[in-house]
Design an enzyme around this catalytic site. Structure first.
Site, mmCIF file in Angstrom:
data_model
loop_
_atom_site.group_PDB
_atom_site.id
_atom_site.type_symbol
_atom_site.label_atom_id
_atom_site.label_comp_id
_atom_site.label_asym_id
_atom_site.label_seq_id
_atom_site.Cartn_x
_atom_site.Cartn_y
_atom_site.Cartn_z
ATOM 1 N N HIS A 74 0.127 -1.138 -0.208
ATOM 2 C CA HIS A 74 0.196 0.144 0.226
ATOM 3 C C HIS A 74 0.385 1.343 -0.182
ATOM 4 O O HIS A 74 1.517 1.127 0.870
ATOM 5 C CB HIS A 74 -0.546 -0.100 1.183
ATOM 6 C CG HIS A 74 -1.700 1.221 1.320
ATOM 7 N ND1 HIS A 74 -1.490 2.663 1.216
ATOM 8 C CD2 HIS A 74 -3.472 0.844 1.110
ATOM 9 C CE1 HIS A 74 -2.960 3.078 0.907
ATOM 10 N NE2 HIS A 74 -3.734 2.257 1.092
ATOM 11 N N ARG A 76 -2.412 1.146 -6.821
ATOM 12 C CA ARG A 76 -1.491 1.102 -5.428
ATOM 13 C C ARG A 76 -0.074 0.363 -6.118
ATOM 14 O O ARG A 76 1.187 0.645 -5.790
ATOM 15 C CB ARG A 76 -2.143 0.246 -4.709
ATOM 16 C CG ARG A 76 -3.766 0.969 -4.158
ATOM 17 C CD ARG A 76 -4.093 0.249 -2.626
ATOM 18 N NE ARG A 76 -5.238 -0.197 -2.345
ATOM 19 C CZ ARG A 76 -6.063 -0.544 -1.424
ATOM 20 N NH1 ARG A 76 -5.783 -1.374 -0.907
ATOM 21 N NH2 ARG A 76 -6.667 0.103 -0.711
#
Lengths: 657, 247
Positions: free
Chosen positions: A288, A352
């Site tokens: 992330h 991401r």
């Protein structure tokens, strides 16, 4: 027990064609289009008379969004459900930590959304490594999820007129994300938990908190129960049912530092894998892009800052390396808003995997900020509406950032860095969410099904709830209806064997009495994984890891110190069992990453990139899900392939420029 | 930083515990409180002693698992902050820190700092839900919810069920928790049909679990990491009284 893997050797075996489990999705909808598939398939499924349902026991492990929703829904149907979680209350499952939101193809914004577009975006976002049929169904069910959650009283953000507000979210150019400030996960889980509470009160669900599953019981080839440890008394006992469901989440904690809760573990799915369930795409992990950077050696976990922040914040680093000036001293023309520069179409909203790798790249160039140079700025000084608007949208996230770092993000830009967050891989399941062990179903993050090689933001909550509320109640009923399952006796050799292996393992951990703590081993394993199987990987590094992990695992079993006894609340023992399983999984992850000679989604092999540094897929050779069969600790796993076909979304190189 | 910890130790099954003193050195101001305890536990483990048992999980202030009384205050000195989000920069070199479990008759100590908060789940099971079986939901936009109502419901729904309100209350009452759960649903249209039955059942279960009653002291709201307001209890009381008219 360790051998060195050389440059030419492959530490795995390709399954000879025609052997082992047949990996077909089992969609029973011949000749139907993808739009009709779930309906047609559902019509083919067997039913169970309402009066008979209570005679069937379902074992549910994990009570987060997938497991909690399934337990409640199956209880409502009348089944006798025995649910287990390691937390002291089902309301604490790690689904609770999801911040940003949940996607649904409601098209409330009239911005061109549709079920097909959500399906298309998810397949593309997953870099063409997911099964089309599953993803389409997920997009279809997304609209029902929102209805269900609203009926339960989930307080989604609203417009002044009383309609539900939505926002755009990482990787999407439209506003299809439903949210409840920065705690959508908690609010959705409270919805599932409240439904579960209603069933506990009604007596259909028997809840066992502070209970950890340590083994699957397989009788005559079918999953018929589990062995658990009561985490307070240490008592080890068996529970039987007609089917077992694992909704036990992902395995990011193999990296030690991740955004997962400390208790998140792979034990349930790894134990099932050892008993015959194939493990698919273990190397597909998601990094992330927006987490709070590591502050020091004491760090016990990483904290995510919702990527919804990228809607209003701008990501930048200084143009020059080793720039030690305070951020407000760096003039505009000496800043590199690198996402906006590299990806003008999507800018700060690129998916991401792309945002994470870009951050790594600028930090590797020596332009990172903060201690150690492992950070980039996320700047809100020019956000629309000023601090008041930012506070209304992200107030709790800003407070959290300040609590952790001691810096006020309204005054100085946030510092962020990528961290391991989610695992797309998991146990292989068919369209019914059943693993290769008949009667063993797997839901939510624990399975591999819907996100391919990269998950889009706000899709994890969607998948967990689709699996739990809507898919399992239909497919599990089919399994119960289609099979005659004789009761399992506690004396059955398979039960005895499973219990004995759990007892033996617990005792073995306690008996080592070495000189290193469980955490010190876990940290070292995590570092190996981050260095060689993290944000980018290469063949040389992966071979190093594959040689190093068995050495470290041997040292663990030789030198770990687990104080205390089994018959106590023993948190060291709990951790030790989980880390022992991470050691085995870690090796498989590296093997999977080494075998996949391509880059796709979260799996970035440095050898396979475009001249611009983007992931280069190899659809001719790797358009399949890699499902691994366990052959023994330290033995080469066997690779089975589920061929992926794309009839609706034509594979193309993802281009967010 | 160098700290002196006085930690409540109570073996499993024991009816009594005691404070044990631990000197700890090399604490970084950037550590969280729980990371500081991790360091102490690593040392205890290597010294062959039983590490301090404490509950924790997400370590980002949302799961509600952690909870301990730090220097007499539930979750410690920082407002609106769970123990896992409390950082050592709020302490000074040389400080003496007392660490105790939640203390309440309805929260029996399991071991050291770990208590059994199952009574809060029982309150939820008694009525903390809307009867909305899966599949029966109408279109989400068929019911309008004014923004004010949605925001007010959210404020109450932010409760993380940690039990700090109980630990802080001289009566060991869980009324702030119960009120937050009641308010979440009673502020929404979806919660209206079961509104009065719900509050009666939840309060009855609260009382039966051994929690004390509310005498408007307000310690609960002062320590609540999610800043649930004291007037939430006022609203609960109004619903309890109304229930006698509507039930």
């Amino acid at each position: 027990m360790t051998q060195t893997i050389t440059e030419t050797e492959n530490p795995w075996i390709d399954a000879p064609s025609g052997t082992g489990p047949v990996l077909t999705a089992n969609v029973k909808a011949d000749g139907k289009t993808i739009e009709e598939m779930w309906d047609a398939h559902r019509f083919s499924l067997k039913l169970v008379n309402p009066a008979n349902k209570r005679k069937h026991t379902i074992i549910m492990v994990g009570t987060g969004l997938a497991g909690g929703a399934a337990a409640a829904s199956l209880g409502e149907l009348g089944y006798h459900v025995k649910a287990f979680c390691y937390q002291d209350s089902p309301r604490r499952a790690h689904s609770i930590a999801a911040q940003g939101g949940i996607n649904a193809a409601k098209n409330y914004r009239n911005d061109g959304d549709s079920v097909f577009r959500l399906f298309y975006d998810t397949v593309k976002g997953g870099d063409f490594r997911a099964r089309e049929a599953n993803v389409y169904r997920l997009a279809q069910l997304s609209v029902d999820i929102i209805d269900q959650c609203v009926a339960q009283g989930v307080p989604f953000a609203r417009e002044y007129g009383g309609l539900i507000d939505t926002r755009s979210f990482g990787g999407a150019q439209l506003s299809r994300t439903f949210y409840a400030r920065g705690q959508t996960g908690q609010q959705l889980l409270l919805g599932a938990y409240s439904a579960l509470c209603r069933q506990i009160d009604a007596g259909t669900v028997e809840m066992h908190p502070r209970t950890e599953m340590l083994e699957v019981i397989v009788v005559d080839g079918r999953a018929r129960g589990i062995v658990v440890r009561d985490m307070i008394s240490g008592a080890i006992s068996s529970h039987f049912g007609d089917a077992v469901v694992l909704g036990t989440g992902g395995y990011s904690n193999v990296f030690f530092l991740s955004t997962n809760a400390k208790g998140c573990n792979t034990t349930a799915i790894w134990r099932a894998h050892r008993k015959g369930a194939l493990f698919a795409n273990p190397c597909f992990t998601q990094i992330h892009p927006t987490c709070i950077p590591v502050a020091g050696d004491h760090q016990s976990k990483l904290t995510l800052m919702s990527e919804s922040l990228r809607n209003d914040g701008r990501v930048w680093v200084p143009k020059q390396g080793d720039d030690t000036r305070a951020p407000d001293q760096i003039p505009e023309d000496e800043r590199d808003y690198y996402l906006e520069r590299m990806y003008p179409a999507f800018g700060n909203l690129v998916p991401r995997d792309i945002a994470s790798r870009a951050a790594k790249r600028v930090c590797d160039e020596g332009r990172g900020v903060g201690p150690g140079g492992l950070g980039v700025y996320l700047d809100f000084s020019k956000a629309q509406g000023g601090p008041a608007a930012i506070n209304a949208k992200y107030g709790n996230l800003f407070d959290m950032y300040e609590r952790i770092t001691g810096e006020n993000p309204y005054e100085v830009p946030m510092r962020i860095y990528p961290a391991v967050h989610y695992t797309m891989g998991g146990l292989w399941v068919d369209y019914n969410l059943m693993s290769t062990i008949p009667g063993l179903f797997v839901a939510g993050e624990a399975n591999f099904s819907d996100h391919g090689a990269n998950r889009l933001g706000a899709s994890a909550l969607m998948q967990g709830l689709a699996d739990g509320y809507f898919i399992l109640p239909a497919t599990l009923t089919d399994y119960i209806g289609a099979n005659t399952l004789p009761p399992v006796s506690a004396d059955h050799p398979a039960v005895r064997e499973a219990e004995a292996s759990v007892n033996e393992r617990v005792q073995r951990l306690l008996d080592v009495n070495g000189t290193r703590t469980v955490d010190s081993f876990h940290r070292e394993l995590g570092q190996v994984m981050w260095d060689y199987c993290g944000m980018s990987r290469n063949g040389e590094g992966l071979r190093k890891a594959i040689n190093r992990i068995p050495e470290l695992r041997a040292e663990f079993w030789d030198n770990v110190k687990v104080p205390g006894i089994n018959e106590d609340l023993n948190q060291s023992l709990e951790k030790a069992g989980r880390v022992a399983d991470f050691f085995e999984l870690a090796e498989l992850m590296c093997i999977d990453a080494l075998h996949r000679n391509e880059s796709c989604g979260g799996h970035f092999r440095e050898e396979y990139q475009t001249p611009e540094g983007e992931a280069r897929r190899d659809d001719d050779n790797y358009a399949y899900a890699a499902a691994w069969e366990f052959k023994g600790v330290g033995l080469a796993p066997v690779l089975h392939k589920e061929k992926l076909t794309f009839d609706y979304v034509h594979p193309a190189q993802r281009d967010y420029r | 930083m160098r700290l002196t910890l006085k930690v409540w130790r109570q073996p499993k099954g024991a009816t009594k515990g005691h404070f044990e003193t631990y000197e700890t050195d090399g604490v970084s101001p950037d550590m969280s409180f729980l990371e500081m305890l991790d360091v102490v536990n690593d040392r205890l483990t290597l010294d062959g002693q039983d590490p301090i048992a404490f509950d924790h999980d997400c370590r980002e202030g949302i799961c509600g698992t952690c909870g301990m009384v730090i220097n007499g205050v539930a979750h410690g000195p920082e407002r609106a902050t769970t123990a896992c989000q409390l950082h050592m920069r709020h302490f000074r070199d040389g400080d003496v820190i007392h660490i105790e479990p939640w203390r309440a008759a309805a929260f029996p100590v399991i071991k050291d700092l770990v208590v059994d908060r199952g009574a809060l789940d029982r309150i939820m099971e008694a009525g903390g839900f809307v009867t909305a079986p899966t599949g029966a939901a109408p279109e989400a936009h068929s019911t309008l919810v004014p923004k004010e109502a949605a925001d007010a419901a959210f404020e109450a729904a932010a409760c993380i069920q940690c039990g700090a309100c109980v630990a802080a209350c001289p009566n060991a009452s869980a009324m702030l928790f119960t009120a937050a759960k009641v308010a979440h649903l009673s502020r929404l249209p979806q919660g209206q049909p079961e509104r009065y039955g719900r509050v009666v059942k939840m309060v009855a279960t609260h009382d039966a679990a051994g929690f004390g009653n509310c005498t408007n002291i307000g310690e609960c709201a002062a320590v609540c990491p999610k800043e649930i307001k004291l007037d939430t209890i006022t609203a609960l009381n109004r619903d309890v009284i109304s229930s006698t008219l509507f039930q």
